[in-house]
Design a protein around this motif. Sequence first.
Motif, PDB file in Angstrom:
ATOM      1  N   ILE A  85       0.791  -1.394  -0.062  1.00  0.00           N
ATOM      2  CA  ILE A  85       0.073   0.170   0.023  1.00  0.00           C
ATOM      3  C   ILE A  85       0.936   1.335   0.023  1.00  0.00           C
TER       4      ILE A  85
ATOM      5  N   GLU B 121      10.607   2.502   6.770  1.00  0.00           N
ATOM      6  CA  GLU B 121      10.345   1.025   6.935  1.00  0.00           C
ATOM      7  C   GLU B 121      11.197   0.405   7.904  1.00  0.00           C
TER       8      GLU B 121
ATOM      9  N   GLY C 107       0.157  -2.634   7.391  1.00  0.00           N
ATOM     10  CA  GLY C 107      -0.604  -3.835   7.488  1.00  0.00           C
ATOM     11  C   GLY C 107      -2.083  -3.799   7.569  1.00  0.00           C
TER      12      GLY C 107
ATOM     13  N   VAL D 113       1.516  -9.188  -6.527  1.00  0.00           N
ATOM     14  CA  VAL D 113       1.628  -8.243  -7.613  1.00  0.00           C
ATOM     15  C   VAL D 113       1.727  -6.906  -6.850  1.00  0.00           C
TER      16      VAL D 113
HETATM   17  N1  LIG Z   1      -1.513  -5.103  -5.057  1.00  0.00           N
HETATM   18  C1  LIG Z   1      -1.751  -5.595  -4.160  1.00  0.00           C
HETATM   19  O1  LIG Z   1      -2.128  -6.932  -4.164  1.00  0.00           O
HETATM   20  C2  LIG Z   1      -2.167  -4.885  -2.676  1.00  0.00           C
HETATM   21  C3  LIG Z   1      -2.288  -3.586  -2.689  1.00  0.00           C
HETATM   22  C4  LIG Z   1      -2.789  -3.142  -1.438  1.00  0.00           C
HETATM   23  C5  LIG Z   1      -2.759  -4.106  -0.456  1.00  0.00           C
HETATM   24  N2  LIG Z   1      -2.776  -5.205  -0.406  1.00  0.00           N
HETATM   25  C6  LIG Z   1      -2.733  -5.978   0.655  1.00  0.00           C
HETATM   26  O2  LIG Z   1      -3.241  -5.482   2.030  1.00  0.00           O
HETATM   27  C7  LIG Z   1      -2.446  -5.704   3.015  1.00  0.00           C
HETATM   28  C8  LIG Z   1      -1.891  -4.585   3.853  1.00  0.00           C
HETATM   29  O3  LIG Z   1      -0.888  -3.714   2.896  1.00  0.00           O
HETATM   30  P1  LIG Z   1       0.058  -2.902   3.591  1.00  0.00           P
HETATM   31  O4  LIG Z   1       0.851  -2.289   2.645  1.00  0.00           O
HETATM   32  O5  LIG Z   1      -0.312  -1.917   4.720  1.00  0.00           O
HETATM   33  O6  LIG Z   1       1.033  -4.091   4.678  1.00  0.00           O
HETATM   34  P2  LIG Z   1       2.264  -4.945   4.155  1.00  0.00           P
HETATM   35  O7  LIG Z   1       2.082  -6.174   5.291  1.00  0.00           O
HETATM   36  O8  LIG Z   1       2.381  -5.148   2.708  1.00  0.00           O
HETATM   37  O9  LIG Z   1       3.400  -3.699   4.506  1.00  0.00           O
HETATM   38  C9  LIG Z   1       3.570  -3.096   5.782  1.00  0.00           C
HETATM   39  C10 LIG Z   1       4.899  -2.906   5.995  1.00  0.00           C
HETATM   40  O10 LIG Z   1       4.964  -1.983   7.214  1.00  0.00           O
HETATM   41  C11 LIG Z   1       6.166  -2.259   7.979  1.00  0.00           C
HETATM   42  N3  LIG Z   1       5.997  -1.747   9.150  1.00  0.00           N
HETATM   43  C12 LIG Z   1       5.247  -2.287  10.390  1.00  0.00           C
HETATM   44  N4  LIG Z   1       5.167  -1.642  11.379  1.00  0.00           N
HETATM   45  C13 LIG Z   1       6.071  -0.581  11.061  1.00  0.00           C
HETATM   46  C14 LIG Z   1       6.715   0.391  11.831  1.00  0.00           C
HETATM   47  N5  LIG Z   1       6.055   0.668  13.287  1.00  0.00           N
HETATM   48  N6  LIG Z   1       7.566   1.456  11.338  1.00  0.00           N
HETATM   49  C15 LIG Z   1       7.841   1.074   9.942  1.00  0.00           C
HETATM   50  N7  LIG Z   1       7.507   0.125   9.333  1.00  0.00           N
HETATM   51  C16 LIG Z   1       6.493  -0.737   9.926  1.00  0.00           C
HETATM   52  C17 LIG Z   1       6.385  -3.805   7.556  1.00  0.00           C
HETATM   53  O11 LIG Z   1       7.844  -4.165   7.950  1.00  0.00           O
HETATM   54  C18 LIG Z   1       5.842  -3.859   6.192  1.00  0.00           C
HETATM   55  O12 LIG Z   1       7.126  -3.734   5.201  1.00  0.00           O
HETATM   56  C19 LIG Z   1      -1.120  -6.592   2.562  1.00  0.00           C
HETATM   57  O13 LIG Z   1      -1.464  -7.948   2.909  1.00  0.00           O
HETATM   58  C20 LIG Z   1      -1.168  -6.397   1.147  1.00  0.00           C
HETATM   59  O14 LIG Z   1      -1.055  -7.889   0.564  1.00  0.00           O
HETATM   60  C21 LIG Z   1      -2.324  -5.825  -1.658  1.00  0.00           C
END
Ligand SMILES: NC(=O)c1ccc[n+]([C@@H]2O[C@H](COP(=O)([O-])OP(=O)(O)OC[C@H]3O[C@@H](n4cnc5c(N)ncnc54)[C@H](O)[C@@H]3O)[C@@H](O)[C@H]2O)c1
Length: 468
Positions: A184, A203, A272, A351
């Motif tokens: 995201i 990150e 997340g 993706v």
């Molecule tokens: N294209 C797609 O398929 C798509 C698009 C959007 C969302 N999604 C799904 O939605 C869900 C959520 O997406 P997202 O991007 O929020 O989550 P994500 O899990 O993809 O990424 C979250 C990131 O935040 C980091 N993080 C966590 N706590 C932190 C902190 N305190 N300080 C700094 N970094 C920290 C983690 O290490 C991780 O890299 C995911 O499961 C994703 O697969 C998928």
Amino acid sequence: MQYDVIVIGSGPGGYVAAIRCAQLGLKTAVIEKYSTFGGTCLNVGCIPSKALLDTSEHYHNAAHSFATHGISLSNLKIDVKKMIERKDDVIAQNTAGITYLFKKNKIDSYEGVGSFVNKNTIKITKKDGATEELTTKNVIIATGSKPTALPFLPIDKQRIITSTEALNLSEVPKHLIVIGGGVIGLELGSVYARLGAKVSVIEYAKSIISTMDGGLGKELQRVLKKSLGMEFFLGHKVTGATAKGKKVTVTAEDSKGQAVSFEGDYCIVSVGRVAYTKDLGLENIGITPEERGNKIPVNDHLETAVEGIYAIGDVIKGAMLAHKAEDEGIYVAERIAGQKPHIDYNLIPGVVYTWPEVASVGQTEEQLKEAGKKYKSGSFSFKASGRAKASGDTDGFVKVLADAETDEVLGVHMIGPRAADMIAEAVVAMEYRASAEDIGRICHAHPTFTEALKEAALAATANRAIHA
Ligand SMILES: NC(=O)c1ccc[n+]([C@@H]2O[C@H](COP(=O)([O-])OP(=O)(O)OC[C@H]3O[C@@H](n4cnc5c(N)ncnc54)[C@H](O)[C@@H]3O)[C@@H](O)[C@H]2O)c1
């Protein structure tokens, strides 16, 4: 009213489950608390983000690459209001499509919050507080997920925002701070970076998109820095954020434990998502969500401990992806109808819709190493692709991982132009347990980006890539 199946939630998991149930002759109802169908994906997720990614990509290309094609423009402007209106229209077209499909398949729909009275009775609480009860033989819980909040970091939805608000900004931020270098953060960060915002990604892990094959994150970071000027602060633990007027301050600890701070005008928290089980009345049927992640426990057939109650998608274990939820919806519908469907969780592609796009299926190199599996790796760079040269999209590569002895493809990881669509070929190949040589021997149209997969497969087979 008596149903065979009631589906709670109309996201990609729920609406697909409902349609498949109806196709199989089951009397089906869907309960949705919002006034439009489609859940997160259609209303505040996949679809609107792609609409903004497309607009911002056009803008960025007009500003930065048209000139190399000999196309000149003057007075290039982005009308943010129009961009958001177009995105809303795209959402409306998609959600209307589900209304049409429900009617066509004779699926009843109810607006309100669905909750369990007992395993066969679902109460619907409408916006005005009125309630109605339905009875059913089976229930499919498809209530999805919502953005995770950091306990120490209050989201004010104005300046400190989640993906939902980021889809509706009224201006291009000057400096957008993104907490979390996952899917995201990078997709929405890209939208605003393309429109001219300075974007800083903070990150916690040592790389962005850290759950994907390591080579992908490295290349994506390099390209996003080069093409969009995005800055990355890896190994940084965010400790807080405050908003005052138009200013946001984010504090963090860097990898050495030193306190650092960032100042911007908006901050997206994208760390997340967490399963959404609120108001379901699970306690009335004896189901307790898992402590970590709030997920509903299910068995291998996606059935909870209560017979006839199933759960699918983000609300259960596994990747939080729309297409995983859809496949699970079909799986459960077919199980209820007495069929024996199957899902191969190893073959669910992932993706990221940045540019270049990132796409992946199967095992990563890190996973193969950890499992002690002997494998061969073949890569092909888009720099050597004629099609990529013609379009000017030469960043990225395709990597094929194959079993060292049998040559069976174990994983395909790509970053490059149209990788999101190209990964489908790798999924089909792996579904049929193709060897790398099989892919290498299949005729690929020239010139296409897909030739890069063929070349990477040839490289994995026997270092036989032609154009490398
Ligand atoms: N294209 C797609 O398929 C798509 C698009 C959007 C969302 N999604 C799904 O939605 C869900 C959520 O997406 P997202 O991007 O929020 O989550 P994500 O899990 O993809 O990424 C979250 C990131 O935040 C980091 N993080 C966590 N706590 C932190 C902190 N305190 N300080 C700094 N970094 C920290 C983690 O290490 C991780 O890299 C995911 O499961 C994703 O697969 C998928």
